[in-house]
Design a protein around this motif. Structure first.
Motif, PDB file in Angstrom:
ATOM      1  N   ARG A   1       9.017 -24.592 -13.546  1.00 53.59           N
ATOM      2  CA  ARG A   1       8.315 -25.216 -14.735  1.00 53.59           C
ATOM      3  C   ARG A   1       7.256 -24.256 -15.073  1.00 53.59           C
ATOM      4  NH1 ARG A   1       8.347 -31.363 -13.536  1.00 53.59           N
ATOM      5  NH2 ARG A   1      10.609 -31.939 -13.731  1.00 53.59           N
TER       6      ARG A   1
ATOM      7  N   ASP B   1       5.172 -11.560 -20.460  1.00 51.99           N
ATOM      8  CA  ASP B   1       5.944 -10.376 -20.080  1.00 51.99           C
ATOM      9  C   ASP B   1       6.538 -10.661 -18.561  1.00 51.99           C
ATOM     10  OD1 ASP B   1       6.908  -7.772 -18.827  1.00 51.99           O
ATOM     11  OD2 ASP B   1       6.950  -7.473 -21.048  1.00 51.99           O
ATOM     12  N   ASP B   2       8.011 -10.608 -18.453  1.00 51.95           N
ATOM     13  CA  ASP B   2       8.634 -10.839 -17.157  1.00 51.95           C
ATOM     14  C   ASP B   2       8.094 -10.068 -16.072  1.00 51.95           C
ATOM     15  OD1 ASP B   2      10.201 -12.830 -18.300  1.00 51.95           O
ATOM     16  OD2 ASP B   2      11.986 -11.630 -18.540  1.00 51.95           O
TER      17      ASP B   2
ATOM     18  N   ALA C   1       4.325 -16.753 -23.689  1.00 52.24           N
ATOM     19  CA  ALA C   1       4.934 -15.358 -23.742  1.00 52.24           C
ATOM     20  C   ALA C   1       4.413 -14.131 -23.009  1.00 52.24           C
ATOM     21  CB  ALA C   1       4.463 -14.887 -25.373  1.00 52.24           C
TER      22      ALA C   1
ATOM     23  N   ARG D   1       6.454 -17.879 -19.433  1.00 54.05           N
ATOM     24  CA  ARG D   1       7.540 -17.042 -19.954  1.00 54.05           C
ATOM     25  C   ARG D   1       7.698 -17.330 -21.747  1.00 54.05           C
ATOM     26  NH1 ARG D   1      12.260 -16.501 -15.777  1.00 54.05           N
ATOM     27  NH2 ARG D   1      11.636 -14.603 -14.944  1.00 54.05           N
ATOM     28  N   HIS D   2       7.894 -18.765 -22.055  1.00 58.78           N
ATOM     29  CA  HIS D   2       8.155 -19.252 -23.158  1.00 58.78           C
ATOM     30  C   HIS D   2       6.847 -19.778 -23.998  1.00 58.78           C
ATOM     31  CE1 HIS D   2      12.393 -18.989 -22.521  1.00 58.78           C
ATOM     32  NE2 HIS D   2      12.292 -19.420 -21.308  1.00 58.78           N
ATOM     33  N   ASP D   3       6.098 -20.443 -23.430  1.00 60.99           N
ATOM     34  CA  ASP D   3       4.919 -21.167 -24.180  1.00 60.99           C
ATOM     35  C   ASP D   3       3.817 -20.147 -24.382  1.00 60.99           C
ATOM     36  OD1 ASP D   3       6.343 -23.435 -24.203  1.00 60.99           O
ATOM     37  OD2 ASP D   3       5.043 -24.384 -22.554  1.00 60.99           O
TER      38      ASP D   3
ATOM     39  N   ARG E   1       8.720 -21.005 -16.348  1.00 63.72           N
ATOM     40  CA  ARG E   1       9.144 -21.228 -17.742  1.00 63.72           C
ATOM     41  C   ARG E   1       8.024 -21.229 -18.829  1.00 63.72           C
ATOM     42  NH1 ARG E   1      11.373 -26.593 -18.283  1.00 63.72           N
ATOM     43  NH2 ARG E   1       9.602 -27.187 -19.085  1.00 63.72           N
ATOM     44  N   GLU E   2       7.104 -22.078 -18.433  1.00 64.03           N
ATOM     45  CA  GLU E   2       5.910 -22.350 -19.459  1.00 64.03           C
ATOM     46  C   GLU E   2       5.138 -20.998 -19.420  1.00 64.03           C
ATOM     47  OE1 GLU E   2       1.360 -23.984 -19.333  1.00 64.03           O
ATOM     48  OE2 GLU E   2       3.076 -25.089 -18.327  1.00 64.03           O
TER      49      GLU E   2
END
Length: 71
Positions: free
Chosen positions: A5, A17-18, A15, A11-13, A8-9
């Motif tokens: 989680r 970088d991987d 932004a 990466r998505h929320d 995911r946060e």
């Protein structure tokens, strides 16, 4: 599950970088570890007699002041 989680946060929320995520996770783990160690030290100092706690507080303040370039 909590780790996924968090990733995911990040990466998505946020932004993030991987390529930066492993470093960020490592730093976050270190912060949590240091907080745990500090809590243990604080609990140990709290068990000391009052005069010793005062000596510890003075020594800590002195060292923190020595690290302060303005003080």
């Amino acid at each position: 599950v909590a780790r996924f989680r968090l990733i995911r946060e990040l990466r998505h929320d946020l932004a993030i970088d991987d390529e930066a995520i492993p470093l960020l996770l490592s730093l976050m783990d270190r912060v949590h570890s240091l907080r745990r160690e500090l809590r243990v030290i604080t609990e140990a100092v709290a068990e000391l007699p009052e005069p010793m706690r005062e000596q510890v507080a003075i020594a800590v303040e002195r060292r923190l002041g020595a690290d302060d370039p303005e003080g």
